[in-house]
Motif scaffolding. Structure first.
Motif, PDB file in Angstrom:
ATOM      1  N   ALA A  99     -38.102 -65.559 -48.922  1.00  0.00           N
ATOM      2  CA  ALA A  99     -38.598 -66.179 -50.149  1.00  0.00           C
ATOM      3  C   ALA A  99     -37.918 -65.516 -51.331  1.00  0.00           C
ATOM      4  O   ALA A  99     -37.491 -64.365 -51.248  1.00  0.00           O
ATOM      5  CB  ALA A  99     -40.118 -66.041 -50.248  1.00  0.00           C
ATOM      6  N   PHE A 100     -37.777 -66.251 -52.411  1.00  0.00           N
ATOM      7  CA  PHE A 100     -37.335 -65.672 -53.675  1.00  0.00           C
ATOM      8  C   PHE A 100     -37.840 -66.576 -54.792  1.00  0.00           C
ATOM      9  O   PHE A 100     -38.185 -67.741 -54.568  1.00  0.00           O
ATOM     10  CB  PHE A 100     -35.808 -65.509 -53.732  1.00  0.00           C
ATOM     11  CG  PHE A 100     -35.018 -66.799 -53.759  1.00  0.00           C
ATOM     12  CD1 PHE A 100     -34.787 -67.472 -54.949  1.00  0.00           C
ATOM     13  CD2 PHE A 100     -34.481 -67.330 -52.591  1.00  0.00           C
ATOM     14  CE1 PHE A 100     -34.050 -68.653 -54.983  1.00  0.00           C
ATOM     15  CE2 PHE A 100     -33.747 -68.510 -52.611  1.00  0.00           C
ATOM     16  CZ  PHE A 100     -33.529 -69.170 -53.806  1.00  0.00           C
ATOM     17  N   ASP A 101     -37.903 -66.007 -56.012  1.00  0.00           N
ATOM     18  CA  ASP A 101     -38.317 -66.821 -57.151  1.00  0.00           C
ATOM     19  C   ASP A 101     -37.452 -66.584 -58.381  1.00  0.00           C
ATOM     20  O   ASP A 101     -37.756 -67.089 -59.464  1.00  0.00           O
ATOM     21  CB  ASP A 101     -39.799 -66.595 -57.483  1.00  0.00           C
ATOM     22  CG  ASP A 101     -40.116 -65.160 -57.855  1.00  0.00           C
ATOM     23  OD1 ASP A 101     -39.208 -64.303 -57.788  1.00  0.00           O
ATOM     24  OD2 ASP A 101     -41.280 -64.881 -58.220  1.00  0.00           O
ATOM     25  N   TYR A 102     -36.370 -65.815 -58.207  1.00  0.00           N
ATOM     26  CA  TYR A 102     -35.425 -65.584 -59.310  1.00  0.00           C
ATOM     27  C   TYR A 102     -34.058 -66.074 -58.866  1.00  0.00           C
ATOM     28  O   TYR A 102     -33.426 -65.489 -57.970  1.00  0.00           O
ATOM     29  CB  TYR A 102     -35.386 -64.106 -59.688  1.00  0.00           C
ATOM     30  CG  TYR A 102     -34.454 -63.815 -60.840  1.00  0.00           C
ATOM     31  CD1 TYR A 102     -34.602 -64.462 -62.066  1.00  0.00           C
ATOM     32  CD2 TYR A 102     -33.416 -62.897 -60.710  1.00  0.00           C
ATOM     33  CE1 TYR A 102     -33.749 -64.209 -63.125  1.00  0.00           C
ATOM     34  CE2 TYR A 102     -32.557 -62.628 -61.773  1.00  0.00           C
ATOM     35  CZ  TYR A 102     -32.728 -63.291 -62.974  1.00  0.00           C
ATOM     36  OH  TYR A 102     -31.882 -63.041 -64.030  1.00  0.00           O
ATOM     37  N   GLU A 103     -33.616 -67.151 -59.461  1.00  0.00           N
ATOM     38  CA  GLU A 103     -32.423 -67.847 -58.991  1.00  0.00           C
ATOM     39  C   GLU A 103     -31.117 -67.184 -59.374  1.00  0.00           C
ATOM     40  O   GLU A 103     -30.053 -67.567 -58.865  1.00  0.00           O
ATOM     41  CB  GLU A 103     -32.426 -69.298 -59.500  1.00  0.00           C
ATOM     42  CG  GLU A 103     -32.279 -69.459 -61.005  1.00  0.00           C
ATOM     43  CD  GLU A 103     -33.609 -69.467 -61.754  1.00  0.00           C
ATOM     44  OE1 GLU A 103     -33.689 -70.119 -62.803  1.00  0.00           O
ATOM     45  OE2 GLU A 103     -34.560 -68.796 -61.280  1.00  0.00           O
ATOM     46  N   HIS A 104     -31.151 -66.181 -60.267  1.00  0.00           N
ATOM     47  CA  HIS A 104     -29.908 -65.586 -60.766  1.00  0.00           C
ATOM     48  C   HIS A 104     -29.544 -64.280 -60.073  1.00  0.00           C
ATOM     49  O   HIS A 104     -28.584 -63.617 -60.472  1.00  0.00           O
ATOM     50  CB  HIS A 104     -30.012 -65.362 -62.271  1.00  0.00           C
ATOM     51  CG  HIS A 104     -30.271 -66.610 -63.050  1.00  0.00           C
ATOM     52  ND1 HIS A 104     -29.407 -67.687 -63.040  1.00  0.00           N
ATOM     53  CD2 HIS A 104     -31.323 -66.970 -63.849  1.00  0.00           C
ATOM     54  CE1 HIS A 104     -29.899 -68.643 -63.805  1.00  0.00           C
ATOM     55  NE2 HIS A 104     -31.053 -68.243 -64.299  1.00  0.00           N
ATOM     56  N   THR A 105     -30.298 -63.894 -59.062  1.00  0.00           N
ATOM     57  CA  THR A 105     -29.958 -62.698 -58.306  1.00  0.00           C
ATOM     58  C   THR A 105     -28.954 -63.065 -57.214  1.00  0.00           C
ATOM     59  O   THR A 105     -28.622 -64.242 -57.012  1.00  0.00           O
ATOM     60  CB  THR A 105     -31.216 -62.054 -57.707  1.00  0.00           C
ATOM     61  OG1 THR A 105     -30.881 -60.772 -57.168  1.00  0.00           O
ATOM     62  CG2 THR A 105     -31.813 -62.910 -56.595  1.00  0.00           C
ATOM     63  N   GLU A 106     -28.476 -62.076 -56.468  1.00  0.00           N
ATOM     64  CA  GLU A 106     -27.520 -62.322 -55.394  1.00  0.00           C
ATOM     65  C   GLU A 106     -28.241 -62.965 -54.201  1.00  0.00           C
ATOM     66  O   GLU A 106     -29.127 -62.361 -53.599  1.00  0.00           O
ATOM     67  CB  GLU A 106     -26.859 -61.006 -54.973  1.00  0.00           C
ATOM     68  CG  GLU A 106     -25.906 -61.133 -53.795  1.00  0.00           C
ATOM     69  CD  GLU A 106     -24.884 -62.227 -53.983  1.00  0.00           C
ATOM     70  OE1 GLU A 106     -24.830 -63.134 -53.133  1.00  0.00           O
ATOM     71  OE2 GLU A 106     -24.137 -62.176 -54.985  1.00  0.00           O
TER      72      GLU A 106
END
Length: 334
Positions: A111-118
């Protein structure tokens, strides 16, 4: 009995996965948790009595060192877990865990919620990926599953204020002084922007010029040493506090990261983000809803209203986000 492995490599993910782990345990699943000594992750696991296997590794600010440290930790996880029979691995952006799971041929839910990370490893190796619905236009495909709301709702849907929470604070919390909670920027994150540190230092001075009490929630020992002799009105907890209670009883929250300001947005506390990197779509949506204010320049600092909270009315979110996470986990493992 099937076994689910959670790699919890950052402080916010302890609260995130805690209720999910408890529910899965009650359903009869065996749970393995791995973690690392980073920020308050291990103390929080101990605070909530979550057994874990410690496998350390963090590369600091240097991006090249981060890559090698991630690979080294992945190999450490592989060595520790290769004798276990694991049916599924679950994580929230834990790249070393993802690599290790692929080496062990274990299905992966990320899961992730920050689209600008790697995101390369997450998109390449994960079997299913759970993200907020505001990202639907940016990420599509059979791997992606979407939830309406915030990941913080997974644990805040059970939140109950602790009336005794403020009793051990070193200042009079019943006074007219506003209680301000501040979280420094994540200076070691791969998405860190140095402008955040400039804004943070300016915000700290601005806040201390006002008649208020400050709770500083540090990320590193550097954060602590930088403010130790700055003011008697700053309280630095020696142990991790209950984050949701701290946010609820604060009159405003200022943070260089996302989790605490989103908790504030859910619990009705005025929230200010001093993160100056590319803003997350979920945070932009909270700004549109009037639940979050960006502080991205020195001029923006005057937008911070240091005053007592007008209302402590509590609106508890529903369990929909948590239910979706558990449904996806169970569908994949079964």
């Amino acid at each position: 009995m099937k076994t689910i492995w959670f790699d919890i490599d950052n402080s916010p993910h302890v609260l995130l996965f805690r209720p999910i782990i408890e529910i899965l345990k009650s359903e009869g699943y065996n749970i393995i948790v791995t973690s690392r000594n980073f920020a308050q992750t291990l103390p929080l696991l101990e605070k909530y009595n979550i057994p874990y296997i410690r496998v350390d590794g963090h590369g600091g600010k240097n991006k090249i060192k981060k890559v090698f440290t991630t690979i080294k930790r992945a190999y450490g996880l592989y060595k520790v877990l290769k004798t276990y029979k694991i049916d599924l691995m679950v994580n929230h952006g834990a790249r070393a865990g993802i690599i290790a799971a692929r080496m062990l041929d274990i299905p992966i839910i990320s899961a992730f919620d920050y689209e600008h990370t790697e995101l390369l490893l997450i998109k390449l190796f994960s079997d299913r990926i759970i993200i907020p619905s505001v990202l639907r236009g940016l990420f599509s495909g059979s791997k992606f599953y979407y939830y309406n709301g915030l990941k913080e709702e997974i644990y805040l849907c059970d939140f109950k204020p602790d009336n005794s929470f403020l009793l051990n604070f070193p200042f009079d919390t019943n006074s007219d002084k506003p209680l301000v909670t501040i979280r420094p920027p994540a200076s070691h994150a791969n998405y860190h922007n140095k402008s955040s540190e400039i804004i943070y230092n300016y915000v700290l001075k601005y806040v201390l010029q006002n008649n208020c009490n400050v709770v500083l929630v540090p990320r590193t020992n550097v954060d602590i040493s930088a403010v130790q002799n700055l003011s008697d009105n700053i309280y630095i907890p020696s142990k991790p506090l209950d984050g949701p209670n701290l946010v609820f009883y604060s009159d405003l929250v200022i943070s260089g990261g996302g989790t605490m300001v989103r908790e504030a947005a859910v619990l009705g506390t005025p929230a200010y983000s001093i993160f100056t990197g590319k803003p997350a779509s979920i945070d932009i949506e909270l700004v549109k809803q009037g639940k979050l204010t960006f502080i991205r320049t020195l001029a923006d600092v005057t937008k911070i209203k240091i005053q007592k909270k007008r209302s402590r009315e509590l609106v508890i979110p529903n369990t929909n986000v948590r239910d979706l996470f558990i449904k996806i986990i169970l569908e994949k493992i079964n």
